[in-house]
Design a protein around this motif. Structure first.
Motif, PDB file in Angstrom:
ATOM      1  N   GLU A   1       0.808  -1.218   0.000  1.00 37.25           N
ATOM      2  CA  GLU A   1       0.000   0.000   0.000  1.00 37.25           C
ATOM      3  C   GLU A   1       0.841   1.268   0.000  1.00 37.25           C
ATOM      4  OE1 GLU A   1      -2.975   0.053   3.024  1.00 37.25           O
ATOM      5  OE2 GLU A   1      -3.556  -2.037   2.690  1.00 37.25           O
ATOM      6  N   THR A   2       2.042   1.209   0.568  1.00 36.82           N
ATOM      7  CA  THR A   2       2.863   2.411   0.694  1.00 36.82           C
ATOM      8  C   THR A   2       4.104   2.380  -0.198  1.00 36.82           C
ATOM      9  OG1 THR A   2       4.137   1.518   2.548  1.00 36.82           O
ATOM     10  CG2 THR A   2       2.102   2.720   3.077  1.00 36.82           C
ATOM     11  N   VAL A   3       4.318   1.268  -0.889  1.00 36.01           N
ATOM     12  CA  VAL A   3       5.418   1.177  -1.850  1.00 36.01           C
ATOM     13  C   VAL A   3       4.887   0.504  -3.111  1.00 36.01           C
ATOM     14  CG1 VAL A   3       7.156   0.984  -0.013  1.00 36.01           C
ATOM     15  CG2 VAL A   3       6.296  -1.089  -1.121  1.00 36.01           C
ATOM     16  N   VAL A   4       5.579   0.749  -4.214  1.00 42.20           N
ATOM     17  CA  VAL A   4       5.303   0.043  -5.460  1.00 42.20           C
ATOM     18  C   VAL A   4       6.518  -0.817  -5.757  1.00 42.20           C
ATOM     19  CG1 VAL A   4       4.852   0.265  -7.933  1.00 42.20           C
ATOM     20  CG2 VAL A   4       3.829   1.898  -6.336  1.00 42.20           C
ATOM     21  N   TYR A   5       6.276  -2.107  -5.994  1.00 44.67           N
ATOM     22  CA  TYR A   5       7.382  -3.033  -6.251  1.00 44.67           C
ATOM     23  C   TYR A   5       7.157  -3.731  -7.585  1.00 44.67           C
ATOM     24  CZ  TYR A   5      10.520  -7.041  -5.823  1.00 44.67           C
ATOM     25  OH  TYR A   5      11.501  -7.982  -6.049  1.00 44.67           O
ATOM     26  N   GLU A   6       8.160  -3.692  -8.452  1.00 42.96           N
ATOM     27  CA  GLU A   6       8.066  -4.393  -9.728  1.00 42.96           C
ATOM     28  C   GLU A   6       9.455  -4.801 -10.190  1.00 42.96           C
ATOM     29  OE1 GLU A   6       6.483  -1.830 -12.771  1.00 42.96           O
ATOM     30  OE2 GLU A   6       7.435  -0.055 -11.914  1.00 42.96           O
ATOM     31  N   VAL A   7       9.497  -5.841 -11.002  1.00 47.78           N
ATOM     32  CA  VAL A   7      10.754  -6.342 -11.557  1.00 47.78           C
ATOM     33  C   VAL A   7      10.709  -6.209 -13.067  1.00 47.78           C
ATOM     34  CG1 VAL A   7      12.274  -8.339 -11.799  1.00 47.78           C
ATOM     35  CG2 VAL A   7      11.074  -7.949  -9.636  1.00 47.78           C
ATOM     36  N   LYS A   8      11.731  -5.551 -13.624  1.00 49.57           N
ATOM     37  CA  LYS A   8      11.834  -5.363 -15.074  1.00 49.57           C
ATOM     38  C   LYS A   8      13.283  -5.551 -15.499  1.00 49.57           C
ATOM     39  CE  LYS A   8      10.124  -1.198 -14.918  1.00 49.57           C
ATOM     40  NZ  LYS A   8       9.611   0.153 -15.290  1.00 49.57           N
ATOM     41  N   ASN A   9      13.512  -6.432 -16.457  1.00 48.33           N
ATOM     42  CA  ASN A   9      14.854  -6.636 -17.015  1.00 48.33           C
ATOM     43  C   ASN A   9      15.906  -6.881 -15.939  1.00 48.33           C
ATOM     44  OD1 ASN A   9      13.874  -6.293 -19.637  1.00 48.33           O
ATOM     45  ND2 ASN A   9      14.183  -4.066 -19.546  1.00 48.33           N
ATOM     46  N   ARG A  10      15.583  -7.764 -15.018  1.00 50.11           N
ATOM     47  CA  ARG A  10      16.483  -8.212 -13.933  1.00 50.11           C
ATOM     48  C   ARG A  10      16.730  -7.140 -12.870  1.00 50.11           C
ATOM     49  NH1 ARG A  10      21.226 -10.263 -17.883  1.00 50.11           N
ATOM     50  NH2 ARG A  10      20.924  -8.096 -18.471  1.00 50.11           N
ATOM     51  N   VAL A  11      15.958  -6.069 -12.922  1.00 45.96           N
ATOM     52  CA  VAL A  11      16.074  -4.990 -11.930  1.00 45.96           C
ATOM     53  C   VAL A  11      14.794  -4.929 -11.099  1.00 45.96           C
ATOM     54  CG1 VAL A  11      16.400  -2.517 -11.553  1.00 45.96           C
ATOM     55  CG2 VAL A  11      17.564  -3.656 -13.470  1.00 45.96           C
ATOM     56  N   ALA A  12      14.938  -4.928  -9.778  1.00 54.43           N
ATOM     57  CA  ALA A  12      13.796  -4.724  -8.886  1.00 54.43           C
ATOM     58  C   ALA A  12      13.677  -3.230  -8.591  1.00 54.43           C
ATOM     59  CB  ALA A  12      13.984  -5.498  -7.584  1.00 54.43           C
ATOM     60  N   TRP A  13      12.490  -2.680  -8.863  1.00 53.52           N
ATOM     61  CA  TRP A  13      12.228  -1.260  -8.640  1.00 53.52           C
ATOM     62  C   TRP A  13      11.321  -1.130  -7.417  1.00 53.52           C
ATOM     63  CZ3 TRP A  13      14.343   2.603 -11.740  1.00 53.52           C
ATOM     64  CH2 TRP A  13      15.006   2.153 -12.891  1.00 53.52           C
ATOM     65  N   LEU A  14      11.828  -0.460  -6.381  1.00 54.80           N
ATOM     66  CA  LEU A  14      11.078  -0.242  -5.152  1.00 54.80           C
ATOM     67  C   LEU A  14      10.830   1.263  -5.027  1.00 54.80           C
ATOM     68  CD1 LEU A  14      12.123  -1.689  -1.644  1.00 54.80           C
ATOM     69  CD2 LEU A  14      10.609   0.235  -2.000  1.00 54.80           C
ATOM     70  N   THR A  15       9.582   1.669  -5.227  1.00 54.89           N
ATOM     71  CA  THR A  15       9.236   3.091  -5.201  1.00 54.89           C
ATOM     72  C   THR A  15       8.464   3.413  -3.932  1.00 54.89           C
ATOM     73  OG1 THR A  15       9.080   3.127  -7.616  1.00 54.89           O
ATOM     74  CG2 THR A  15       8.077   4.965  -6.430  1.00 54.89           C
ATOM     75  N   LEU A  16       9.003   4.305  -3.112  1.00 55.74           N
ATOM     76  CA  LEU A  16       8.294   4.785  -1.925  1.00 55.74           C
ATOM     77  C   LEU A  16       7.091   5.579  -2.412  1.00 55.74           C
ATOM     78  CD1 LEU A  16      11.434   6.043   0.061  1.00 55.74           C
ATOM     79  CD2 LEU A  16      10.457   3.736   0.007  1.00 55.74           C
ATOM     80  N   ASN A  17       5.901   5.240  -1.899  1.00 51.45           N
ATOM     81  CA  ASN A  17       4.693   5.766  -2.533  1.00 51.45           C
ATOM     82  C   ASN A  17       3.742   6.430  -1.531  1.00 51.45           C
ATOM     83  OD1 ASN A  17       3.020   6.244  -4.764  1.00 51.45           O
ATOM     84  ND2 ASN A  17       1.860   4.355  -4.422  1.00 51.45           N
TER      85      ASN A  17
END
Length: 257
Positions: free
Chosen positions: A3-19
Motif C-alpha cells: 500500500e505504501t510502496v510500489v514493487y516491480e521487476v523489469k529486465n532483472r532490476v527490482a524497482w522499489l518506489t516509496l509511494n
C-alpha cells in the motif's frame, strides 16, 4: 500487495518506489514494514540482479513522518524495531542497491540513501541532515555510513549544522555517485541499473561483503579474506565466461553465478 510502496521487476532490476507522495514519502509504520518486505522479496528472487529504491512525486524520502510520532514515543525502541532491521537487511543483500534520489532526501530518508551502494541524484534533488532541527541525533545507520562516505570532518559539519545541500554540492563531497538531468532521469537511471544487472552478481556480492568487513580488519585479515573470496569467485560460472570472452575477443555474457 503493498500500500505504501510500489514493487516491480523489469529486465532483472527490482524497482522499489516509496509511494506516499502527499507526505513526501515520509516513513510511517506501514512503509517501514513494506520496504523491508520488498527488499526481502528482491533479495530472494534469483532473477533480480540489481535493486533500485526511489520515490514517487517530488521527494525521495523526507524521513520519519513526525505526525505519526506520539509524545511518549521511545525513539530507541522505534529504531530497534523498524529502522535498524531495515538497514541491516540492506547491508546483508549481496546484490547492488541503487538509491535513485529524485528529490529531497532528509533525515532517515538520507540515511536510507546512504545505506545503498550507489546514489544517483536528480539535478533537482537536495540533501539535509534534518535530525538536529528537531533536537535528535542522526540514526538508521547515518553515523556509520556518512563519515565513511564523506569523511569525518564533513560528516560532523553536515550533521551538526544541518544545512541543505544541492545535488552538485553532494557530488562535490562524494555523497552521490552521479548527477543526472531531469530530462534524461528515467533513461539514465534505468541504464545504470541494467548495467549493474548484467555484471557478475556473485562477484559484486563478494566485493560488498569484504569491503564492509575491511573496516574492522587488519591487513593480514583482509589479505586472507581476499584469498578466500577470490577462490569462490574463481570457481564461478561468470569467471569462466569472462576468461572465455577475453580469449574470444567478445563481450562477456554474465549470468550472475
Amino acid at each position: 500487495m503493498y500500500e505504501t510502496v510500489v514493487y516491480e521487476v523489469k529486465n532483472r532490476v527490482a524497482w522499489l518506489t516509496l509511494n506516499r507522495p502527499e507526505k513526501l514519502n515520509a516513513f510511517n509504520e506501514q512503509m517501514k514494514i513494506e520496504v523491508k518486505e520488498a527488499l526481502k522479496e528482491a533479495a530472494k528472487n534469483t532473477e533480480v540482479r540489481s535493486i533500485v529504491i526511489t520515490g514517487a512525486g517530488r521527494a525521495f524520502c523526507a524521513g520519519q513522518d513526525l505526525q505519526s510520532v506520539k509524545e511518549d514515543t521511545d525513539y530507541g525502541d522505534l529504531l530497534r524495531k523498524y529502522y535498524n532491521p531495515m538497514v541491516q537487511q540492506m547491508a546483508s543483500i549481496e546484490k547492488p542497491i541503487i538509491a535513485a534520489i529524485n528529490g529531497t532526501a532528509a533525515g532517515a530518508g538520507l540515511s536510507l540513501a546512504l545505506a545503498c551502494d550507489f546514489r544517483l541524484a536528480s539535478e533537482k534533488s537536495s540533501y539535509i541532515e534534518a535530525f538536529i532541527h528537531v533536537g535528535l541525533v542522526p540514526d538508521s545507520g547515518n553515523m556509520y555510513y556518512l563519515p565513511r562516505i564523506v569523511g569525518h570532518a564533513k560528516a560532523l559539519e553536515l550533521a551538526i549544522l544541518g544545512e541543505k545541500i544541492s545535488a552538485n554540492e553532494a557530488k562535490n563531497v562524494g555523497l552521490v555517485t552521479q548527477v543526472i538531468s531531469v530530462e534524461s532521469w528515467d533513461e539514465e537511471v534505468t541504464a545504470f541499473a541494467e548495467k549493474l544487472a548484467s555484471m557478475p552478481t556473485k562477484t559484486i556480492g563478494l566485493i560488498k561483503r569484504y569491503l564492509n568487513q575491511s573496516w574492522d580488519s587488519n591487513l593480514q585479515e583482509v589479505l586472507e579474506k581476499e584469498a578466500y573470496a577470490q577462490k569462490i569467485a574463481g570457481q564461478s560460472s561468470d569467471h569462466k565466461e569472462g576468461i572465455a570472452a577475453f580469449l574470444e575477443k567478445r563481450k562477456p555474457l554474465f549470468k550472475g553465478n
